[in-house]
Write an enzyme that holds these catalytic residues in place. Structure first.
Site, PDB file in Angstrom:
ATOM      1  CE  LYS A   1       3.735  -0.927  -1.486  1.00 24.72           C
ATOM      2  NZ  LYS A   1       3.770  -0.784  -0.040  1.00 24.72           N
TER       3      LYS A   1
HETATM    4  C1  PLP Z   1       0.447   0.592   4.245  1.00 28.27           C
HETATM    5  C2  PLP Z   1       0.261  -0.766   3.669  1.00 28.27           C
HETATM    6  N1  PLP Z   1      -0.925  -1.393   3.817  1.00 28.27           N
HETATM    7  C3  PLP Z   1      -1.138  -2.609   3.316  1.00 28.27           C
HETATM    8  C4  PLP Z   1      -0.155  -3.285   2.616  1.00 28.27           C
HETATM    9  C5  PLP Z   1      -0.435  -4.647   2.050  1.00 28.27           C
HETATM   10  O1  PLP Z   1      -0.506  -4.599   0.655  1.00 28.27           O
HETATM   11  P1  PLP Z   1      -0.072  -5.846  -0.236  1.00 28.27           P
HETATM   12  O2  PLP Z   1      -0.814  -7.011   0.282  1.00 28.27           O
HETATM   13  O3  PLP Z   1      -0.459  -5.471  -1.609  1.00 28.27           O
HETATM   14  O4  PLP Z   1       1.401  -5.997  -0.077  1.00 28.27           O
HETATM   15  C6  PLP Z   1       1.085  -2.678   2.448  1.00 28.27           C
HETATM   16  C7  PLP Z   1       2.156  -3.345   1.697  1.00 28.27           C
HETATM   17  O5  PLP Z   1       2.341  -3.115   0.530  1.00 28.27           O
HETATM   18  C8  PLP Z   1       1.307  -1.395   2.969  1.00 28.27           C
HETATM   19  O6  PLP Z   1       2.476  -0.774   2.821  1.00 28.27           O
END
Ligand code: PLP
Length: 328
Positions: free
Chosen positions: A157
């Protein structure tokens, strides 16, 4: 954005308005940062950060993937998050930890730049709107493809990577939709601009797998477990674009968005055009989990002691539990 009292920066609590970085901060120029996102809910057990450990661990893994030594342990960061919430007196909020290459050197070699670690929190309601949460959103398949694993690291991320998501999000908004659905570089369904995605067909829940360049969402993991515990079949596999249109139900999940039904994609009505039955069951079960009503998932909640020592001494410097002085 509504300011709070304090932000945690490199081991110290500083006043919101003083939480600044130099304009020559490395991450500002090259996107050399990683971040995560968490939510604290006012649960029946008291304020609680949902899956604090999993988010902090993903943050540390993202940092490692981009060669950033964080200088704080997972335990120190979890504690900092709880203390941040308590000091700001928020029973319910969004929390943003970020690790970035700081000020000191320029150029594409980041290894000599310091590594700064910051945690901020603020009140943030339903990311895709209250109406979207209850009635479902309209989404558009983006003309932009998800970053390829041959160029970047979809599982991290990382700040710079999000330019891809920004392009997709803006494109969908300008076209009159609420969210983008991004395909991977092979043309298979990947995810939303900030959410994982699921289709329901014939009672089965299908979601793109790890090899589809998804971010391995913490909400996704939670929902897969909840769905399986409820007896649903959940399959992780490549999803063809047409399966979106042919689905009985589609929904998305993420920390900011939580669980959101999708009622239309590219102007095709999904199912009945209303949130589907399985989506609603999962919405309720997920709500029970985050608000502590479900015994089974209580271990996912990291309780915040709002009466923690110093919680009211909002601007006292240097009182964080983590060691100061993260370095590169
Ligand atoms: C690109 C992306 N995909 C999926 C998610 C979902 O991840 P999470 O459930 O850990 O927030 C996020 C958010 O963090 C994201 O930015």
């Amino acid at each position: 954005m509504k300011p709070t009292e304090v932000i945690w920066m490199n081991g110290n609590f500083v006043a919101w308005e003083d939480a600044k970085v130099h304009v020559l901060t490395h991450g500002l120029h090259y996107g050399t940062g990683v971040f995560d996102s968490m939510r604290c809910y006012d649960s029946v057990l008291g304020p609680a950060i949902f899956r604090n450990s999993e988010h902090v661990e993903r943050l540390l893994r993202s940092a490692e993937l981009y060669y950033m030594p964080v200088g704080y342990s997972a335990e120190q960061l979890r504690t900092a998050a709880r203390e941040l919430v308590a000091r700001n007196g928020l029973r319910s909020c969004y929390i943003r930890p970020i690790v970035n290459r700081g000020y000191g050197t320029m150029g594409l070699n980041p290894l000599d730049a310091p590594v700064d670690v910051t945690l901020a929190c603020w009140e943030w309601g339903a990311y895709l709107g209250d109406e979207g949460k209850h009635k479902g959103i309209r989404a558009k398949v983006s003309s932009w493809r998800r970053i390829s694993p041959q160029s970047l690291i979809p599982h991290a991320k990382a700040s710079g990577q999000y330019l891809n998501n920004v392009l997709a999000k803006v494109e969908s908004l300008k076209a009159g939709y609420e969210e983008a659905i991004i395909l991977d570089d092979h043309g298979h369904v990947c995810e939303g601009s900030g959410e994982n995605i699921y289709v329901v067909r014939d009672g089965e829940i299908i979601t793109p797998g790890q090899h589809n360049s998804i971010l391995d969402g913490v909400t996704r993991r939670s929902l897969i477990q909840i769905a399986r515990d409820l007896g649903y079949s959940v399959v992780e596999r490549s999803v063809a674009r047409a399966e979106l249109y042919l689905a009985d139900e589609v929904f998305m999940s993420g920390t900011a968005a939580e669980l959101v039904p999708v009622r239309e994609i590219d102007d095709h009505v999904i199912g009945s055009g209303q949130p589907g039955e399985i989506t609603k069951v999962l919405l309720d079960a997920f709500d029970d989990a985050i608000y502590g009503r479900s015994e089974r998932y209580r271990e996912w909640l990291d309780l915040v002691d709002m009466a923690a020592p110093e919680a009211n001494d909002a601007t006292a410097p240097g009182t964080a539990t983590a060691d100061a002085g993260a370095t590169g």
